[in-house]
Design a protein around this motif. Structure first.
Motif, PDB file in Angstrom:
ATOM      1  N   PHE A 258       0.829  -1.205   0.000  1.00 23.19           N
ATOM      2  CA  PHE A 258       0.000   0.000   0.000  1.00 23.19           C
ATOM      3  C   PHE A 258       0.863   1.255   0.000  1.00 23.19           C
ATOM      4  N   TYR A 259       1.948   1.255   0.801  1.00 26.85           N
ATOM      5  CA  TYR A 259       2.809   2.433   0.834  1.00 26.85           C
ATOM      6  C   TYR A 259       3.487   2.658  -0.523  1.00 26.85           C
ATOM      7  N   ILE A 260       3.957   1.581  -1.151  1.00 30.07           N
ATOM      8  CA  ILE A 260       4.573   1.712  -2.474  1.00 30.07           C
ATOM      9  C   ILE A 260       3.561   2.200  -3.497  1.00 30.07           C
ATOM     10  N   GLY A 261       2.334   1.680  -3.432  1.00 24.80           N
ATOM     11  CA  GLY A 261       1.295   2.139  -4.346  1.00 24.80           C
ATOM     12  C   GLY A 261       0.963   3.610  -4.142  1.00 24.80           C
ATOM     13  N   THR A 262       0.908   4.025  -2.877  1.00 25.91           N
ATOM     14  CA  THR A 262       0.656   5.440  -2.586  1.00 25.91           C
ATOM     15  C   THR A 262       1.783   6.315  -3.130  1.00 25.91           C
ATOM     16  N   PHE A 263       3.017   5.854  -2.943  1.00 26.75           N
ATOM     17  CA  PHE A 263       4.159   6.615  -3.467  1.00 26.75           C
ATOM     18  C   PHE A 263       4.098   6.720  -4.983  1.00 26.75           C
ATOM     19  N   LEU A 264       3.709   5.639  -5.658  1.00 24.10           N
ATOM     20  CA  LEU A 264       3.629   5.675  -7.120  1.00 24.10           C
ATOM     21  C   LEU A 264       2.550   6.641  -7.597  1.00 24.10           C
ATOM     22  N   VAL A 265       1.410   6.666  -6.919  1.00 15.82           N
ATOM     23  CA  VAL A 265       0.332   7.589  -7.292  1.00 15.82           C
ATOM     24  C   VAL A 265       0.798   9.036  -7.157  1.00 15.82           C
ATOM     25  N   PHE A 266       1.398   9.353  -6.009  1.00 13.56           N
ATOM     26  CA  PHE A 266       1.879  10.720  -5.800  1.00 13.56           C
ATOM     27  C   PHE A 266       3.002  11.070  -6.774  1.00 13.56           C
ATOM     28  N   LEU A 267       3.854  10.098  -7.083  1.00 14.69           N
ATOM     29  CA  LEU A 267       4.939  10.369  -8.021  1.00 14.69           C
ATOM     30  C   LEU A 267       4.399  10.687  -9.409  1.00 14.69           C
ATOM     31  N   CYS A 268       3.411   9.943  -9.864  1.00 13.95           N
ATOM     32  CA  CYS A 268       2.812  10.228 -11.176  1.00 13.95           C
ATOM     33  C   CYS A 268       2.121  11.581 -11.176  1.00 13.95           C
ATOM     34  N   TRP A 269       1.468  11.930 -10.085  1.00 15.48           N
ATOM     35  CA  TRP A 269       0.827  13.242 -10.008  1.00 15.48           C
ATOM     36  C   TRP A 269       1.852  14.363 -10.011  1.00 15.48           C
ATOM     37  N   GLU A 270       2.930  14.192  -9.256  1.00 22.33           N
ATOM     38  CA  GLU A 270       3.959  15.233  -9.207  1.00 22.33           C
ATOM     39  C   GLU A 270       4.670  15.373 -10.545  1.00 22.33           C
TER      40      GLU A 270
END
Length: 563
Positions: A258-270
């Motif tokens: 879940f933490y890795i998935g959250t990081f990937l979502v925020f990374l794509c948004w940024e």
């Protein structure tokens, strides 16, 4: 033929012998399509790298089928496509203030029940409604994008659906995705990241994107950590049906995924935010290709059409001002700058006119806001009660600097053109048209009002001691009002608006020195003959202060003592 040349040919091909702004707005569509394409490529690469390097060790034996993986991949891209589109909708180079909920409701009722041609519906009211609705749409899309993207990433790993029913998995992951999407949308709007920030130095796209990668990774890491703990705390208080009894090892694996998935979502948004910024703030050349028939006859018509006919304070107009600023300051496109000084002087007059307009608006708005704030401060000192309209004066002062970038470009443009006219103006159109005096007067008035806003005292002595409307009002204020003005400035010092005012004053001061350095000998001769005010200060009503005050301020620049 290069791609940029082909785009220029398609954009600036005259229709029916004329030039229309509908052809120039195509550049925004081209950039939006390029943004979506590159965003899809970046998100695909990021997804593959994260799944290969980080999520692969947690992949279970009974992983979802290829069809499910393909569906998750498509859903992930659709969520990012929606987010990128909403990001493009709310983005603007101009800081705007959305309407209050009450104003939004009243205007919406008028739009529904009143005819659209009714004069009571002002363009500002329509713009406020449109802006507020775009903000609401962005919040909804951010929450929906987080909901879909997190499910798509974590579901494909296969670590959740083995221990919990699929409905519980979708509800848990979707809810946590909602909890990271909605706060991110609020944070994005609160920090005003939707405002397009034009870089000081225009670099190639690759280098601009590379320079922003560390900040994007760092921001994604901080946001994902905060979102993980926030969603975990909220999920802790939900009913037991959102959790299950399974081993500690599987629980830890799910939290890591879940933490890795959250990081990937925020990374794509940024990365989408960063890519959107650099693609839409890159310079576009509003000119026909060099050597074409249009370049030989009237190379400035396309630029002037974008400046005069495009929507005020739109991205297209900002790009036109940026192109004009680079043409005037740099010695690369000298053939375009030379075209401004054509024999009739009409092109030069139009260019100076569109550039002085934002500076005049800055001086008028800031001067009105200062008068309002100083009057309210005087009432506060006498009655010891802050007037409810004091907030109105402060908001007017803040709104005066919403066009900071535009005013900075305009000051640099008029200064560069005026200084260049001394050697490049073969027909003398700048001096004969009276634009030089208008430029000097506008720059001095704008500098004077900005320095007054910063609390700087103008120690200028004259025989009449600040005669005129502004001088009489200052004399009537007395010691208490001057103290209140200094206190008002001390309260703003260190705030973002004071930093903008300081930067604006520095730009205006540099622009005036640039002109004075070019015409220093002529101005000294006029000063010795006693004609400095007549030759270099506009005879019409000044925007702020008095003609005598502007003349004394100009003498400080001649002596290189203005600081």
């Amino acid at each position: 033929m290069s791609l940029s040349t082909a785009v220029q040919n398609s954009l600036f091909k005259p229709k029916n012998g004329g030039v229309t702004t509908s052809t120039t707005t195509t550049v925004i569509k081209h950039r939006f399509i390029s943004f979506l394409i590159w965003q899809s490529i970046l998100s695909t690469v990021s997804l593959l790298l994260v799944k290969t390097l980080l999520l692969y060790p947690f992949r279970s034996k009974n992983s979802p089928s290829i069809l499910h993986s393909l569906f998750s991949f498509l859903a992930f891209h659709v969520s990012l496509l929606l987010f990128s589109t909403s990001l493009f909708i709310i983005s603007s180079p101009h800081r705007q203030k959305p309407g209050s909920p009450l104003d939004l409701l009243l205007t919406s009722v008028r739009l529904i029940f009143v005819h659209t041609d009714n004069p009571s519906l002002s363009p500002e009211a329509r713009q406020a409604v449109k802006f507020s609705l775009s903000f609401a749409l962005f919040l909804v899309v951010s929450a929906l994008s987080g909901f879909v993207a997190l499910i798509s990433i974590c579901w494909s790993s296969g670590a959740f659906h083995q221990t919990m029913p699929w409905r519980v998995v979708v509800a848990m992951l979707g809810f946590r995705g909602f909890l990271i999407g909605l706060p991110y949308g609020v944070y994005y709007l609160y920090k005003q990241r939707w405002v397009l920030q034009f870089p000081i130095v225009q670099r190639p796209l690759f280098f601009s994107f590379k320079m922003g990668l560390p900040s994007a990774f760092g921001q994604a890491l901080k946001l994902s950590t905060a979102a993980y703990f926030f969603s975990s705390v909220v999920l802790f208080f939900l009913p037991d049906e959102y959790g299950s009894n399974f081993s500690i090892g599987k629980y830890i694996a799910q939290q890591i995924i879940f933490y890795i998935g959250t990081f990937l979502v925020f990374l794509c948004w940024e990365l989408s935010h960063h890519l959107h910024q650099i693609l839409h703030t890159k310079r576009f050349i509003f000119a026909p290709p060099k050597g074409s028939a249009a370049a030989e006859t009237n190379p400035s018509e396309y630029l002037l059409a974008a400046l005069e006919e495009s929507t005020p304070k739109s991205l297209l107009q900002y790009l036109a001002y940026l192109d004009l600023c680079m043409v005037c300051e740099r010695n690369v496109d000298t053939w375009r700058r030379a075209a401004f000084f054509e024999e009739t002087g009409e092109t030069y007059r139009r260019v100076i006119s569109v550039c002085l307009r934002p500076l005049e608006q800055l001086a008028l708005n800031l001067g009105a806001g200062l008068e309002s704030s100083l009057g309210e401060k005087s009432a506060y000192l006498s009655d010891q009660l802050r007037s409810p309209t004091d907030r109105l004066g402060d908001s007017r002062l803040h709104e005066s600097f919403n066009d900071f970038q535009l005013c900075a470009w305009c000051a640099r443009i008029v200064a560069s053109l005026t200084a260049s006219s001394r050697k490049e103006d073969r027909f003398g159109v700048a001096q004969l048209s009276g634009n030089n005096t208008a430029v000097i007067s506008t720059l001095l008035s704008a500098l004077l009002v900005v320095e007054t806003f910063m609390g700087k005292k103008t120690n200028i002595q004259s025989s009449h001691h600040l005669m005129g409307a502004a001088g009489i009002k200052w004399a009537q204020m007395g010691t208490a009002s001057r103290d209140s003005a200094v206190g008002l400035s001390e309260k703003r010092r260190g705030s973002p608006i004071y930093m903008k005012a300081y930067a604006m004053a520095d730009i205006l001061r540099t622009s005036i020195y640039f002109i004075v350095s070019a015409f220093h000998d002529e101005m000294l001769d006029s000063a010795k003959a006693g004609h400095l005010e007549k030759d270099w200060i506009s005879s019409s009503k000044v925007l702020y202060g008095t003609r005598e005050l502007l003349s004394q301020k100009l003498r400080l620049f001649l002596d290189f003592r203005a600081c």
